[in-house]
Each structure stands twice: as structure tokens, then as C-alpha cells.
Motif scaffolding. Structure first.
Motif, PDB file in Angstrom:
ATOM      1  N   THR A  12       0.821  -1.308   0.026  1.00 43.83           N
ATOM      2  CA  THR A  12       0.015  -0.053   0.019  1.00 43.83           C
ATOM      3  C   THR A  12       0.890   1.286  -0.022  1.00 43.83           C
TER       4      THR A  12
ATOM      5  N   GLU B 290       0.557   4.218  -2.671  1.00 45.72           N
ATOM      6  CA  GLU B 290      -0.295   5.272  -2.399  1.00 45.72           C
ATOM      7  C   GLU B 290      -0.074   6.432  -2.917  1.00 45.72           C
TER       8      GLU B 290
ATOM      9  N   ASN C 117      -4.246   6.046 -10.538  1.00 51.29           N
ATOM     10  CA  ASN C 117      -4.886   4.880 -10.511  1.00 51.29           C
ATOM     11  C   ASN C 117      -4.403   4.050 -11.821  1.00 51.29           C
TER      12      ASN C 117
ATOM     13  N   ARG D 180      -3.778   0.192  -7.678  1.00 51.82           N
ATOM     14  CA  ARG D 180      -4.665   1.240  -7.400  1.00 51.82           C
ATOM     15  C   ARG D 180      -5.789   1.458  -8.189  1.00 51.82           C
TER      16      ARG D 180
ATOM     17  N   ASP E  94      -8.819   5.497  -6.601  1.00 54.12           N
ATOM     18  CA  ASP E  94      -8.048   6.062  -5.432  1.00 54.12           C
ATOM     19  C   ASP E  94      -7.969   5.155  -4.074  1.00 54.12           C
ATOM     20  N   ARG E  95      -8.158   3.845  -4.337  1.00 56.98           N
ATOM     21  CA  ARG E  95      -8.048   3.007  -3.269  1.00 56.98           C
ATOM     22  C   ARG E  95      -7.082   1.745  -3.731  1.00 56.98           C
TER      23      ARG E  95
ATOM     24  N   HIS F 260      -6.438  -1.969  -3.798  1.00 59.91           N
ATOM     25  CA  HIS F 260      -7.149  -3.418  -3.786  1.00 59.91           C
ATOM     26  C   HIS F 260      -6.095  -4.602  -3.999  1.00 59.91           C
TER      27      HIS F 260
END
Length: 453
Positions: A51, A55, A59, A79, A82-83, A85
Motif C-alpha cells: 500500500t 499510495e 490509478n 490502485r 483512489d483505493r 485493492h
């Protein structure tokens, strides 16, 4: 032809173009990298460390890692929206996470990003597709109406002039119309289409990777995805989203010019394409054998010359209905060609689905119950298979009635034909039940097909 811009709705294409592109996050100093991964592999790495690496990336950024040395899978971390996975990732010669398989990791990631983006941004359109897709108004019908009408006119003309399109299964004595199994359905395939299908033929859909832009011929929307975007029918070429294909009716209409020969072609496909109720190979061979081979000793058991059988096969494939059987003086060549045609059917006349029912039926003790059960088995067959099997069994029954001359009893005939007519799983080598079942069909033919007691 109508303007394709009014048919192909491009909303899905525009949404797909907005999907993030893959960006590989490299690791240059990994010492235990598998040969099927590149620098995107980071070795053993926890999800927190992964992560941190992603970060501040855009994307679409991704890496591959292993959570710990005991895992039997790898982990794809990317990514998106904006998260961060994480997905379980596998390799067995191709890369996969679920059912779709990919030759390269880039293909997998690109297709996965598009899929996630479409599910996020295009869900209202996808819901609309599922709710409103209409076969009668589909591009397939709209754009192919002229072609299908032309094919129909050809068939209607042939219907008047060629015996190929006038095949009738002779039934002696007549069967009660209230109980007779319908041989074909005269319901048009869609509104105002004069091409009347004799059989309901399902499409042979296979997952397909399309080159360039393509649209679904059911809903008229773009086939989205990076690879394996949808499915395509191997017989007629119908293209659809995977979900849309589940709603397409069983109206596969292979164009005549796409049928190459007659041997080895799916029976229902062939009869639909030729607008016929019986393969002309079967009808012509049976007629020839009944004309001059019924008293031939060992008919169907004695082999014909292989080169002459191959020559007759080529004549059927090349000349079709016009093939001349009279030039083959050895009737065993005609019989051998008929057996070859039936043996080469992709799905035998007694299908894999009906096979276990047939085996169960033959183990019933009383003849009346056995006959009743056999009738139920036959009713489970596709119409094309039902009619062709009926034609063959009636013929073999007539052959068996001359067993004193031709030495081919019902048992002898069933021993010859069981491996050809009955679909059996490869593991089955003892065909005792199948032979007994076919023998019963031949012996009890009047009771089974005519209802005689």
C-alpha cells in the motif's frame, strides 16, 4: 443498409476510453522472481508495504507480490478509484484470477481495470441493456434481414424443384396425429422473416477476443473489454456480450455457404442449413440398400473397400444430393459410407443426455414397461436426432425381417450399430447394455413407433 451510427450506441466505448491504463511498479533487486513474471514482481511483501508503494501512484498502478512463503498463490495489488485493492493471482501456463485467462500480466491488468471501471461508471447502461435488449429489433436481424430473405427465397425455390428440400420420413402404418412427436416447428424465427426454421438450433457460443471495435448484435452496444470481450457463435457468427448471449433465442441460422460438405457436421446445424428433415446421405444410402442390398449376406457387417467408401464420401461432400450411388456395384460400399456418416456425427443420434436413460430402460423386466420407457427416452432427443434415429431403426427393422437370407438379426445389427448410434462416455468399453437397448428398438419397432400391440 441503415446507418450503423444509428445502431451501434457508443456510450460504453467512450466510458471504456476513460478507464485507467496499467502502470507497472518495478522492483529491480528481486532475487527469487518466477520466470513468468517480470519486474512487477516484488517477492514476499505484506499488504501494508504494498500500500505504501502505491499510495502516491496514479490509478492503474500495480505490482505483484507474495504475502508469505507458504501461500500457493500470488497477489496482484493495484490502485483503482483512489483505493488500494488486492486480488489472489494464479498461473498454470496462463495468468488468471477467476474464469478468464490471459497470456500476459499486462493483458490481465488492462482487462481488469476496464472491467472495474465499467462496473463503476456504466452500471446504469448495463442495467438498461439487460432490461431492454430485444431480439426482433437487434442489429443481427436489422442488418441481416436482406441476406436472410435471399436465403429464404433460395430455399423456397429449391423447395419446388429439388428433392433435397422435400425429405419426408415415411411412416408405415400412419401414426396417430394426437400422439406423434412433431418433426418441425413452423413458427417464424422472428417477425416478418420468411425463413422458417425446421428445428430449434442453439448457438455454439465461444469466448472470443475481437480485433478492433465490435458491437453486440443483440443490444447494439459496444463490446467492452481489453480481451475476450464477448462471445461468438461458431456456426453462424452471432456476436454478443456474455450476458446478452444468455438471452438470445435458439435461432442459429448457419448460411449455406458456411457449410463445408456434409460429413462431420452437427445434425441439427446441417438440417437447418439445408431446410431438410433428414440428411440426404442417410436417405440416399438407405434407399439404395433397400433397392438392391436387403438380401446381401452380412449387410452392414461385411466391410466395403476403404478407397471406394472414401470416394463416395467425397462425392457426397462435393456433389451433395446429385451424388451417383449406382456406380458402386458393391452394396457394402454404400453401407460402409452410411456407417461412416453416422460415426462422424459430432453428437451421435442417441445423445449423451439420453444414454443413461436408455441403459436404465433396458434393465426393466417386462416388455410393456420397457417399451414405454424406451418411448420416453426417445422423446427426450432433439427433433433432428429423433427423426433420423426413427428412420434408421425402421430401416434396420426391415433388414432384420430378412435375417434368414442376409444373416443379420436384430442382435447382429445392434452389435454393429451400437458403437455408432449411441453416445457413450469414453470410460465405457462394455457395450452390452447399449447393444441390448438398440436390439430392443429394432425388435419392438412397431410398438415403439407405431403404437402396435
Amino acid at each position: 443498409m441503415e446507418d450503423l451510427r444509428n445502431i451501434w450506441k457508443p456510450e460504453l466505448y467512450h466510458i471504456q476510453m476513460e478507464a485507467p491504463l496499467p502502470k507497472r511498479i518495478s522492483c529491480d533487486n528481486c532475487t527469487d522472481r518466477p520466470e513468468f513474471y517480470g519486474k512487477e514482481y516484488h517477492g514476499i511483501l505484506g499488504h501494508k508495504e504494498a500500500t505504501v508503494l502505491l499510495e502516491n501512484e496514479p490509478n492503474g498502478a500495480f505490482l505483484i507480490r507474495k504475502g508469505n512463503e507458504y501461500n500457493d498463490f500470488y497477489t496482484l495489488t493495484w490502485r483503482f478509484n483512489d483505493r488500494i485493492h488486492h486480488y489472489k493471482l494464479y498461473y498454470d501456463g496462463t495468468h488468471y484470477m477467476k474464469d478468464k485467462r490471459y497470456d500476459t500480466i499486462y493483458d490481465l491488468v488492462a482487462d481488469g481495470l476496464i472491467t472495474c471501471h465499467m462496473e463503476l461508471k456504466a452500471q446504469p447502461i448495463l442495467d438498461m441493456i439487460n432490461a431492454k435488449a430485444n431480439y426482433t429489433e437487434s442489429p443481427y436481424v436489422t442488418l441481416n434481414r436482406r441476406k436472410l430473405n435471399t436465403l429464404s427465397r433460395i430455399q423456397q425455390t429449391s423447395n419446388k424443384s429439388s428433392p433435397l428440400f422435400n425429405d419426408k420420413i415415411e411412416v408405415k402404418p400412419p401414426v396417430d396425429n394426437t400422439t406423434k412427436k412433431p418433426t418441425f416447428d413452423l413458427t417464424p424465427t422472428w417477425e416478418e422473416n420468411p425463413l422458417l426454421m425446421k428445428y430449434s438450433k442453439s448457438h455454439s457460443f465461444k469466448v472470443h477476443t475481437f480485433k478492433g471495435l465490435n458491437w453486440c448484435e443483440l443490444c447494439a452496444n459496444f463490446l467492452w473489454g481489453f480481451t475476450a470481450q464477448g462471445v461468438k457463435c461458431e456456426d453462424c457468427g452471432f456476436i454478443a456480450h456474455s450476458k446478452c448471449s444468455e438471452r438470445v433465442p435458439n435461432h442459429c441460422t448457419p448460411d449455406l455457404k458456411k457449410i463445408r460438405g456434409v460429413f462431420g457436421i452437427d445434425l441439427t446445424t446441417l438440417l437447418n442449413a439445408h431446410s431438410s428433415t433428414l440428411p440426404f446421405v442417410v436417405r440416399k444410402c438407405v434407399n439404395e440398400i433397400e433397392a438392391r442390398g436387403m438380401d446381401s449376406e452380412g449387410i452392414y457387417r461385411v466391410s466395403g473397400f476403404a478407397d471406394e467408401i472414401e470416394a463416395l464420401k467425397m462425392a457426397f461432400d462435393k456433389d451433395g444430393e446429385a451424388a451417383d450411388l449406382s456406380q458402386y456395384s458393391n452394396i457394402n460400399v454404400v453401407a460402409g459410407t452410411l456407417k461412416l456418416y453416422l460415426r462422424l456425427l459430432p453428437v451421435p443420434l442417441v445423445t449423451y443426455e439420453v444414454h443413461p436413460k436408455l441403459v436404465q430402460a433396458i434393465q426393466i423386466k417386462t416388455v410393456s414397461s420397457q417399451v414405454s420407457m424406451l418411448r420416453e427416452c426417445l422423446d427426450s432427443l432433439p427433433p433432428a436426432h429423433f427423426n433420423c434415429l426413427q428412420y434408421m431403426v425402421q430401416h434396420l427393422h426391415r433388414v432384420s425381417q430378412l435375417a434368414e437370407v442376409n444373416k443379420m438379426s436384430a442382435h447382429n445389427l445392434s452389435t454393429v450399430f451400437a458403437p455408432t448410434l449411441v453416445a457413450t462416455p469414453p470410460a465405457i468399453t462394455d457395450l452390452a447394455f447399449e447393444i441390448r437397448a438398440l436390439q430392443a428398438l429394432i425388435e419392438y419397432c412397431p410398438q415403439i413407433y407405431y403404437g402396435n400391440n
